[in-house]
Structures are given as structure tokens and as C-alpha cells.
Scaffold this active site. Structure first.
Site, PDB file in Angstrom:
ATOM      1  N   GLY A  90       0.275  11.184  -4.735  1.00 48.63           N
ATOM      2  CA  GLY A  90      -0.018  10.217  -5.681  1.00 48.63           C
ATOM      3  C   GLY A  90      -0.466   8.956  -5.021  1.00 48.63           C
ATOM      4  N   HIS A 117      -8.183  10.689  -0.513  1.00 45.00           N
ATOM      5  CA  HIS A 117      -7.672  11.798  -1.364  1.00 45.00           C
ATOM      6  C   HIS A 117      -9.063  12.452  -2.136  1.00 45.00           C
ATOM      7  CE1 HIS A 117      -3.986   9.633  -1.329  1.00 45.00           C
ATOM      8  NE2 HIS A 117      -3.510  10.836  -0.744  1.00 45.00           N
TER       9      HIS A 117
END
Ligand code: PAF
Length: 275
Positions: free
Chosen positions: A27, A33
Site C-alpha cells: 500500500g 506501483h
């Protein structure tokens, strides 16, 4: 995007996914990402991601408790990037009992570079990644080159356990000033953020010297460590290695990589440049 909080829910959905590319994360997502998600989307029919802050890979005194949990924002980014299934378990799902079975990566990884600087880190990473692979059953899994040693360690684990998964290495995404994007960059104060690209610059200087034929690696490494110390950093290592094995460069080394990790204030940054 379907969000699965349990293993059963993810497994049921997996049955209808066809070829699946997987992006495991903790996260606090950034463009690095999202680049992994785009690569996944270009490589397979369906993209799955996971968000799980894995306690096992954090050492005592590291940032597990303060690691940013930004679930809503992360979901919006993953949804926009085309993730179909997000596995987002909590600790009671991933570790319903204390995890007493672990993957012990090869001593070459555990005792060197990141492994040496962060006792138990790679054991925790390998254990959670094997568990995620067993739940998600991806055909492909995307890993960023920024965590270069992690990428090699996971690739070796997949080979050694004959897992039917293709590990796809993805390029590091950098800010315009060269700083490698990292979830931990958010810890930097404004002056530290202005200083942070120095790590990339000292590694790039070594890469340039080696490309021009310099082979006194120890001298280059010492100079880089000194440059970082003088600028107020506390370096763990700067090291030129064989890019495939991470051994010190030898006659059989076809490609090299220079890796570095250093603390700036309370933030530990790492980076590498392939030569
Ligand atoms: O690179 C990371 O974010 C983590 O080490 C990973 C692979 C998601 C395992 O927790």
C-alpha cells in the site's frame, strides 16, 4: 475492482480470471506501483494486486507501526489503473496463528547487503510472498528493480520451488530530480527531500566510472560512502556487484549493478543502477 478480504473470496474469484498478472504491495502507492500495474495489464488478461503491510519483514525498531496506511486512496489508484481484483487481508487472515513455518532465503541474500543491514527482512518477505503466491496463484508477478536484491531473491525462490510463475522485473520509476520513487520518501522533511537525490547521483557517478573502464571498485565505493557521510547521511553500503548473482564482480560477470542504502535523518533510502 473487487476487494477480497478473505482467502476464500479471492480463490472463488480467481477461478474466472484466466491468465493473471499479480502486483503485490504494502500500500501507500506511488507511480512506481502504478507502473507495475500497467505492465501487468499489458502482459495478462486480468490484473490482481494485494495490499498487506507484512509485519514479518520489519525488524524491531523499524517503521511497521508508522508505515502509512492509505487504503481508500490506494484503491482509487488501483481501480483507475485497471486492477480487477484486490486482495486486502488483515493480519488475522494472513496470520491466523503465529507464522511458525518460514522460507529461509539463501545465505547469500540473508547475510549480504539488505539482508545484512536488516536481520530477518528477507525471511519475512519470502514467507509472505510464497503465501501470497499460494493464495493468488498468478501466472506472472511484477517486481520493481528498485528493490533489486528482493527481485533476485524472489526469482531464486520461484526457481528453487519450481513455482509456475514468471517473475517480471520492472524498471525503477524516478522523480524528475532522479530520486527513486518509494513509499518511504513521504517520511522526508523538505530539506531532506531536496538532499535525497544525492544517493542516486553518487551511484550514477560510480556507474559512469565503471562504464569508462574503472575497475578499482573498492576505491569508488569508499569515495561514495565518504561523499554521503560528508553530506550528513549514514550509509549502510555502496557496492558494485555482479548483476545476476550479486557476488563481487569476477571474471564471469557479464553485467554489473551498483547498489546503495543509506539513512537520511530517520529515513532509510535504497537505490541501484545497472551498469
Ligand atoms: O516490495 C514490497 O512492497 C514488499 O516487500 C512485498 C513484495 C509486497 C512483500 O510484502
Amino acid at each position: 475492482m473487487q476487494i477480497h478480504e478473505t482467502i476464500e473470496s479471492f480463490r472463488t474469484a480467481r477461478a474466472g480470471c484466466g491468465q493473471l498478472a499479480f502486483v503485490p504491495t504494502m500500500g501507500n502507492l506511488h507511480d512506481g506501483h502504478i507502473a507495475l500495474v500497467h505492465r501487468a495489464a499489458a502482459s495478462a488478461e486480468t490484473v490482481a494486486a494485494s495490499i498487506f503491510v507484512n509485519r514479518l519483514q520489519f525488524g524491531a525498531g523499524e517503521d511497521f507501526d508508522r508505515y502509512p496506511r492509505t487504503f481508500e486512496g490506494d484503491c482509487a489508484k488501483l481501480r483507475a489503473a485497471g486492477v480487477a481484483h484486490l486482495f486486502a487481508p488483515d493480519e488475522s487472515v494472513m496470520y491466523p496463528q503465529p507464522q511458525t513455518y518460514h522460507v529461509d532465503p539463501a545465505p547469500g541474500h540473508v547475510n549480504d547487503l539488505e539482508g545484512a543491514a536488516r536481520a530477518g527482512h528477507f525471511r519475512g518477505v519470502a514467507t509472505v510472498v510464497l503465501k501470497l503466491f499460494s493464495i493468488v496463484r498468478p501466472d506472472l508477478a511484477m517486481f520493481g528493480k528498485k528493490d533489486y536484491q528482493q527481485l533476485l531473491m524472489i526469482s531464486a525462490m520461484v526457481r528453487q520451488f519450481a513455482l509456475p510463475i514468471r517473475i517480471v522485473p520492472c524498471e525503477t520509476v524516478r522523480a524528475p530530480d532522479g530520486l527513486a520513487l518509494s513509499s518511504r520518501n513521504g517520511y522526508l522533511s523538505a530539506p531532506e527531500r531536496a538532499e535525497a537525490p544525492r544517493l542516486q547521483r553518487v551511484l550514477a557517478q560510480i556507474a559512469r566510472a565503471v562504464r569508462s573502464g574503472e575497475r578499482r571498485f573498492a576505491t569508488l565505493e569508499t569515495q561514495a560512502l565518504e561523499a554521503l557521510r560528508q553530506a550528513g547521511w549514514a550509509p549502510d553500503y555502496v557496492s558494485v556487484r555482479d548483476a545476476q548473482t550479486l557476488s563481487p564482480p569476477g571474471a564471469g560477470s557479464h553485467r554489473l549493478v551498483v547498489l546503495g542504502a543509506a539513512r537520511l535523518g530517520h529515513t532509510r533510502l535504497l537505490d541501484n543502477i545497472e551498469i
